[in-house]
Design a protein around this motif. Structure first.
Motif, PDB file in Angstrom:
ATOM      1  N   ASP A 122       0.843  -1.194   0.000  1.00  0.00           N
ATOM      2  CA  ASP A 122       0.000   0.000   0.000  1.00  0.00           C
ATOM      3  C   ASP A 122       0.880   1.246   0.000  1.00  0.00           C
ATOM      4  O   ASP A 122       1.702   1.437   0.897  1.00  0.00           O
ATOM      5  N   ASP A 123       0.711   2.103  -0.991  1.00  0.00           N
ATOM      6  CA  ASP A 123       1.561   3.289  -1.108  1.00  0.00           C
ATOM      7  C   ASP A 123       1.431   4.217   0.092  1.00  0.00           C
ATOM      8  O   ASP A 123       2.406   4.868   0.487  1.00  0.00           O
ATOM      9  N   GLU A 124       0.261   4.293   0.678  1.00  0.00           N
ATOM     10  CA  GLU A 124       0.061   5.165   1.828  1.00  0.00           C
ATOM     11  C   GLU A 124       0.647   4.554   3.099  1.00  0.00           C
ATOM     12  O   GLU A 124       1.331   5.226   3.868  1.00  0.00           O
ATOM     13  N   LEU A 125       0.401   3.266   3.311  1.00  0.00           N
ATOM     14  CA  LEU A 125       0.865   2.625   4.536  1.00  0.00           C
ATOM     15  C   LEU A 125       2.382   2.462   4.572  1.00  0.00           C
ATOM     16  O   LEU A 125       2.987   2.519   5.640  1.00  0.00           O
ATOM     17  N   GLU A 127       4.588   4.427   3.742  1.00  0.00           N
ATOM     18  CA  GLU A 127       5.233   5.660   4.190  1.00  0.00           C
ATOM     19  C   GLU A 127       4.945   5.959   5.669  1.00  0.00           C
ATOM     20  O   GLU A 127       5.456   6.924   6.225  1.00  0.00           O
ATOM     21  N   ASN A 128       4.137   5.121   6.291  1.00  0.00           N
ATOM     22  CA  ASN A 128       3.718   5.354   7.676  1.00  0.00           C
ATOM     23  C   ASN A 128       4.719   4.719   8.632  1.00  0.00           C
ATOM     24  O   ASN A 128       4.613   3.544   8.979  1.00  0.00           O
ATOM     25  N   HIS A 221      -5.157   6.151  10.595  1.00  0.00           N
ATOM     26  CA  HIS A 221      -5.845   7.358  10.130  1.00  0.00           C
ATOM     27  C   HIS A 221      -7.254   7.066   9.610  1.00  0.00           C
ATOM     28  O   HIS A 221      -7.637   7.485   8.512  1.00  0.00           O
ATOM     29  N   ARG A 223      -8.713   4.257   8.681  1.00  0.00           N
ATOM     30  CA  ARG A 223      -8.947   3.091   7.827  1.00  0.00           C
ATOM     31  C   ARG A 223      -9.304   1.897   8.697  1.00  0.00           C
ATOM     32  O   ARG A 223      -8.577   1.539   9.613  1.00  0.00           O
TER      33      ARG A 223
END
Length: 531
Positions: A122-125, A127-128, A221, A223
């Motif tokens: 997941d591109d968002e996760l 980076e987390n 966030h 999800r």
């Protein structure tokens, strides 16, 4: 490779019979909704009941694809792959709490790994960075080991001549109790020797785990995480309440988490009492909803047209939508009706397959596969379906009962009383007897099917009955004899074989009219029916 089959029959024979055999996209394409999908999409915690072959795994896999498409996170865990032989099968040799702890550690490790895999894709996760930190803290919360007994710890200094300076510098870590000289390469290290004289056991603190999970979800966030626990009934019955207690204390209260459990109702033990009298486990209705049963969704006795349409779509999706792009039948069967037209001699043959499946998708696929092999280069006929139904019953369902002699005797007794004597295929059982273990084992083995629950009669206030039918494969041998079933439920009071029997599909409210349809299991238990 199977030879001597027409393209359609070869395709029917090669259809994967289990959801695990399909890729994710194929599972989505081959899913046929019987009405359960919209119920499962609720964010409420739920139990999905269903016997083997009714499509629990397929429904969960489909739900996972929908969850991901909506931007949430789906974690599917097959409980058959969780745990170890020591934790699952040692029985009284290891306390249930210790066995449950081992299972929980393995479960949470798989949960951790699944979330990590989701993050990597997941591109968002990905980076987390906070997510990775909290995942590490989750591992720390399940890594505590307690030793019952003595532990001896001793330390002594020892000098070794080895060059470790460059290696440590490259890795960028600073090891405790370590002195490094870059010039001489001399390392002085304090060695620690620990001797354990007690028994190690896993020590889990539910509050630490719940805190780690709560902080983990706070990094997502908003999800939602959907935890799909499949094959609950594969967990030993004495451990299931402990696993349920973990869900109650650590998972179900968390915001941003939805838990779905797939189980076989007759093999489920969500709640139990400890020797102290304390109740542990999941309380259905309070902690988790149990409002989904595929055994009810898949009953088609009351709507035969819906039954036909469901299985037409089932075979079309498996053969065309979930099959290879270059399938030789893709250009001839372009619709669900095309499967019937090109694969069966007539609609009567397909209706016979629907009847033989008794509403169970896996049974339909297996019977069709056997019928296709029998038909070879010809279209599947009624005779092919009947022979395949008999073979599937003998190899799968009847074989599962061979280890339970009393259950097999009960089945033979029911066949004699209902089919041979009454020429019916259905009967009524008082719900007070519905929990009989032998009756439940026949239902679980799919040799009996419940088509209606909670039927009440006007002349017996407070009494409720369930309507059962006998599996197609159990009486198919009798269909060309004078014992062939003529209908579902017999009516009238006469047992005279010379009179033409009368039947109804829907029970009347006057129980006196269908008294012959009631089967008293206690009569069998008190009888000396042939062994």
């Amino acid at each position: 490779m199977t030879t001597g089959l027409s393209p359609m029959n070869r395709a029917l024979n090669l259809v994967p019979k289990r959801a695990e055999s399909r890729q994710t996209e194929q599972l989505r394409d081959t899913f046929v909704d019987s009405g359960v999908a919209i119920v499962l999409e609720s964010v409420d915690h739920q139990v999905l009941y269903g016997r083997r072959g009714t499509g629990k795994t397929h429904a969960f896999r489909y739900l996972a694809t929908e969850v991901k498409r909506n931007g949430d996170i789906a974690v599917y865990l097959d409980l058959r792959t969780v745990g170890s032989p020591e934790g699952l099968f040692l029985g009284e040799e290891v306390k249930p709490t210790e066995r449950a702890s081992r299972l929980l550690v393995d479960l949470l490790n798989q949960f951790h790994d699944a979330l990590m895999s989701e993050a990597l894709e997941d591109d968002e996760l990905i980076e987390n960075t906070h997510l990775v930190t909290k995942l590490d803290q989750l591992l720390d919360s399940i890594s505590t080991v307690r030793v019952s007994g003595e532990v001896e710890v001793s330390k002594e200094g020892e000098k070794t001549e080895t060059d470790r300076s460059s290696f440590a510098a490259k890795l960028g870590f600073k090891a405790p109790e370590l002195e490094i000289s870059g010039e001489t390469g001399t390392e002085k290290r304090k060695l620690t020797t620990e001797t354990r004289r007690g028994t190690e056991s896993i020590s889990l603190n539910f509050s630490d785990i719940a805190r780690a999970l709560r902080e983990l979800f706070n990094t997502l966030h908003g999800r939602r995480v959907w935890l799909l626990l499949d094959e609950w009934s594969s967990v030993p019955g004495d451990i299931q309440p402990h696993l349920g207690e973990f869900l109650v204390r650590c998972l179900l209260p968390l915001q941003g988490l939805t838990v779905k459990v797939a189980a076989i109702e007759q093999q489920t033990n969500f709640r139990a009492a400890l020797p102290s009298g304390q109740m542990i486990g999941l309380e259905l209705g309070a902690d988790i909803a149990a409002n989904v049963s595929l055994d009810e969704f898949m009953v088609f006795e009351e709507n035969r047209e819906r039954s036909r349409e469901f299985f037409k779509s089932l075979f079309f999706n498996h053969l065309i939508r979930g099959g290879p792009l270059n399938s030789p039948i893709a250009h001839i069967a372009t619709s669900p009706q095309g499967i019937v037209r090109h694969g069966f001699t007539d609609s009567r043959a397909f209706d016979e397959l629907v009847r033989a499946a008794e509403g169970v998708p896996r049974d339909a696929l297996n019977i069709a596969s056997k019928a296709a092999v029998r038909a070879a280069m010809q279209k599947i006929s009624v005779h092919d379906v009947r022979a395949a139904g008999r073979g599937w019953f003998q190899s799968d369902k009847e074989a599962a009962l061979r280890s339970r002699e009393e259950a097999s005797r009960l089945l033979n007794w029911i066949i004699d009383k209902v089919i041979r004597e009454r020429r019916a295929r259905g009967f009524l059982v008082n719900q007070k007897q519905a929990t009989n273990p032998l009756l439940l084992s026949l239902f679980d083995a799919r040799v009996l099917h419940v088509v209606r629950r909670g039927y009440s009669a006007q002349d017996e206030p407070g009494e409720r009955y369930d309507v059962y039918v006998i599996d197609y494969g159990a009486y198919v041998d009798l269909m060309q004899t004078r014992y062939a079933p003529q209908g579902m439920l017999p009516i009238g009071d006469s047992d005279n074989e010379d009179e033409e029997p009368q039947f109804v599909d829907v029970p009347t409210q006057d129980l006196r009219a269908i008294r012959r349809a009631v089967l008293d299991i206690d009569v069998f238990l008190g009888s000396q029916y042939p062994r």
